[in-house]
Design an enzyme around this catalytic site. Structure first.
Site, PDB file in Angstrom:
ATOM      1  N   GLU A   1       4.761   5.760  11.703  1.00 27.90           N
ATOM      2  CA  GLU A   1       5.282   4.822  10.974  1.00 27.90           C
ATOM      3  C   GLU A   1       6.940   5.476  10.364  1.00 27.90           C
ATOM      4  O   GLU A   1       7.740   4.473  10.135  1.00 27.90           O
ATOM      5  CB  GLU A   1       4.343   4.603   9.779  1.00 27.90           C
ATOM      6  CG  GLU A   1       3.114   3.680  10.258  1.00 27.90           C
ATOM      7  CD  GLU A   1       2.484   3.289   9.100  1.00 27.90           C
ATOM      8  OE1 GLU A   1       2.051   2.229   9.183  1.00 27.90           O
ATOM      9  OE2 GLU A   1       1.921   4.112   8.121  1.00 27.90           O
TER      10      GLU A   1
ATOM     11  N   ASP B   1       3.882  -1.880   6.068  1.00 30.38           N
ATOM     12  CA  ASP B   1       2.923  -2.702   7.120  1.00 30.38           C
ATOM     13  C   ASP B   1       3.520  -4.010   7.250  1.00 30.38           C
ATOM     14  O   ASP B   1       3.562  -4.599   8.208  1.00 30.38           O
ATOM     15  CB  ASP B   1       1.575  -2.602   6.577  1.00 30.38           C
ATOM     16  CG  ASP B   1       0.895  -1.470   6.700  1.00 30.38           C
ATOM     17  OD1 ASP B   1       1.413  -0.148   7.240  1.00 30.38           O
ATOM     18  OD2 ASP B   1      -0.245  -1.234   6.320  1.00 30.38           O
TER      19      ASP B   1
ATOM     20  N   GLU C   1      -6.966  -2.283   7.822  1.00 26.90           N
ATOM     21  CA  GLU C   1      -8.112  -2.643   7.092  1.00 26.90           C
ATOM     22  C   GLU C   1      -8.276  -4.133   7.034  1.00 26.90           C
ATOM     23  O   GLU C   1      -9.424  -4.746   6.596  1.00 26.90           O
ATOM     24  CB  GLU C   1      -8.040  -2.146   5.550  1.00 26.90           C
ATOM     25  CG  GLU C   1      -8.428  -0.614   5.592  1.00 26.90           C
ATOM     26  CD  GLU C   1      -7.152   0.243   5.685  1.00 26.90           C
ATOM     27  OE1 GLU C   1      -6.075  -0.255   6.243  1.00 26.90           O
ATOM     28  OE2 GLU C   1      -7.055   1.243   5.166  1.00 26.90           O
TER      29      GLU C   1
ATOM     30  N   HIS D   1       2.723   4.467   1.169  1.00 25.99           N
ATOM     31  CA  HIS D   1       2.851   5.219   2.448  1.00 25.99           C
ATOM     32  C   HIS D   1       3.501   6.267   2.251  1.00 25.99           C
ATOM     33  O   HIS D   1       4.936   6.657   2.783  1.00 25.99           O
ATOM     34  CB  HIS D   1       3.724   4.127   3.028  1.00 25.99           C
ATOM     35  CG  HIS D   1       2.809   3.004   3.891  1.00 25.99           C
ATOM     36  ND1 HIS D   1       2.239   2.002   3.498  1.00 25.99           N
ATOM     37  CD2 HIS D   1       2.775   3.154   5.257  1.00 25.99           C
ATOM     38  CE1 HIS D   1       1.580   1.443   4.239  1.00 25.99           C
ATOM     39  NE2 HIS D   1       1.709   2.190   5.472  1.00 25.99           N
TER      40      HIS D   1
ATOM     41  N   GLU E   1       0.957  -1.249   0.066  1.00 26.74           N
ATOM     42  CA  GLU E   1      -0.096  -0.169  -0.028  1.00 26.74           C
ATOM     43  C   GLU E   1       0.732   1.512   0.052  1.00 26.74           C
ATOM     44  O   GLU E   1       1.972   1.183   0.630  1.00 26.74           O
ATOM     45  CB  GLU E   1      -1.055   0.033   1.396  1.00 26.74           C
ATOM     46  CG  GLU E   1      -1.621   1.142   1.390  1.00 26.74           C
ATOM     47  CD  GLU E   1      -2.216   1.118   2.845  1.00 26.74           C
ATOM     48  OE1 GLU E   1      -1.827   0.693   3.807  1.00 26.74           O
ATOM     49  OE2 GLU E   1      -3.653   1.349   3.010  1.00 26.74           O
TER      50      GLU E   1
ATOM     51  N   HIS F   1      -1.887  -3.824   9.313  1.00 25.67           N
ATOM     52  CA  HIS F   1      -2.725  -2.768   8.206  1.00 25.67           C
ATOM     53  C   HIS F   1      -4.075  -2.860   8.992  1.00 25.67           C
ATOM     54  O   HIS F   1      -4.853  -3.770   8.863  1.00 25.67           O
ATOM     55  CB  HIS F   1      -2.537  -3.640   6.903  1.00 25.67           C
ATOM     56  CG  HIS F   1      -3.195  -3.085   5.874  1.00 25.67           C
ATOM     57  ND1 HIS F   1      -3.235  -1.624   5.597  1.00 25.67           N
ATOM     58  CD2 HIS F   1      -4.405  -3.570   5.028  1.00 25.67           C
ATOM     59  CE1 HIS F   1      -3.938  -1.351   4.403  1.00 25.67           C
ATOM     60  NE2 HIS F   1      -4.711  -2.372   4.134  1.00 25.67           N
TER      61      HIS F   1
ATOM     62  N   HIS G   1      -1.532   7.286   9.225  1.00 25.39           N
ATOM     63  CA  HIS G   1      -1.010   6.527   7.952  1.00 25.39           C
ATOM     64  C   HIS G   1       0.319   7.267   7.446  1.00 25.39           C
ATOM     65  O   HIS G   1       0.044   8.360   6.898  1.00 25.39           O
ATOM     66  CB  HIS G   1      -1.785   6.387   7.066  1.00 25.39           C
ATOM     67  CG  HIS G   1      -1.537   5.685   5.731  1.00 25.39           C
ATOM     68  ND1 HIS G   1      -1.362   4.078   5.848  1.00 25.39           N
ATOM     69  CD2 HIS G   1      -1.347   6.209   4.450  1.00 25.39           C
ATOM     70  CE1 HIS G   1      -0.871   4.060   4.581  1.00 25.39           C
ATOM     71  NE2 HIS G   1      -0.795   5.036   3.927  1.00 25.39           N
TER      72      HIS G   1
HETATM   73 ZN   LIG Z   1       1.024   1.605   7.423  1.00 29.86          ZN
END
Ligand SMILES: [Zn+2]
Length: 259
Positions: free
Chosen positions: A179, A43, A120, A34, A32, A118, A174
């Site tokens: 992170e 992630d 989701e 980032h 995904e 993650h 996010h």
């Molecule tokens: Zn992430």
């Protein structure tokens, strides 16, 4: 260095761990976006590294990371409008993890820990666990499965220390300060330092509109300011999360496996 990565073991080495009652850790991530400064595997990298650090003192072993996750959502990952993000349908993720759990049960694994990186993914992992539990119960078999989102282990006070009282919540973090800091600590070579954005906090209504249109998502894909990220903050996060996960899991895992 003790080898705890299943994919590097021979099958008899793996079998020996299982016969000794080792807990098997399954890291789950995503591919995904980032932001412009972090890799799309962020992630996956975090769940894998945390699994390794936590499994070692608990006598556990670590499966290959599940690198693809459920569809990115605007309010927690920027959404599916970005080039690069590759996501699975929920049923695909559930069935993939269900297949892995079935195989572990066939090996005689008695305890499994799924560490999710993650947001989701959560309910699709839960569904895989529920389905395998139903199958095993019908066969009079059992396998304990623990599911954990690593961020839930952040000890009280750490966010206050890092954000000076301005913590926007895990979803909006996010690719932002948390992170970026964790990556600066774990893999500084993977952070494009000159490209760390400092977009203001993303603003969303308390509902989602489909088809996804990217409304409210900053162009960078980063949902909160990241400029104050540092390796020191990352070290505090990673170490405190791993320590409280080790402590928490030690209480729930079969003691025989602990070293
Ligand atoms: Zn992430």
């Amino acid at each position: 260095m003790i080898n705890i990565n299943c994919e590097m073991m021979s099958w008899p080495e793996y079998q020996q761990h299982i016969e000794q009652g080792a807990a098997v850790f399954l890291p789950v991530g995503a591919h995904e976006q980032h932001g412009p400064h972090l890799p799309m595997a962020t992630d996956a990298i975090f769940s894998q590294r945390i699994c390794e650090r936590v499994a070692l003192p608990l006598g556990g072993i670590v499966l290959p990371v599940q690198r693809y996750g459920y569809k990115s959502q605007a309010r927690s990952g920027g959404g599916q409008t970005f080039c690069g993000t590759v996501s699975l349908d929920g049923a695909t993720l559930t069935n993939t993890v269900l297949d892995i759990l079935r195989e572990l049960a066939r090996h005689g694994v008695k305890q499994c820990v799924i560490v999710n990186g993650h947001v989701e993914n959560q309910w699709f992992l839960i569904e895989a666990i529920e389905l395998v539990q139903r199958e095993l119960a019908a066969l009079n078999q059992s396998m304990k499965v623990i599911r954990a989102e690593y961020w839930d282990f952040t000890p009280e006070g750490v966010y206050e220390q890092i954000f000076a009282g301005d913590f926007p919540g895990v979803d909006l973090e996010h690719a932002a300060l948390i992170e970026t800091s964790m990556m600066l600590y774990l893999h500084p070579e993977l952070v494009r330092q000159g490209l760390i954005p400092n977009d203001p906090l993303a603003q969303f209504p308390p509902y989602d509109v489909y088809p996804q249109n990217g409304r409210g998502v900053p162009k960078s894909g980063v949902l909160a300011p990241a400029a104050d990220a540092s390796a020191e903050k990352g070290e505090l996060l990673v170490n405190s999360i791993c320590n409280s996960m080790i402590e928490g899991l030690r209480a729930d895992l079969d003691k025989k496996a602990s070293v």
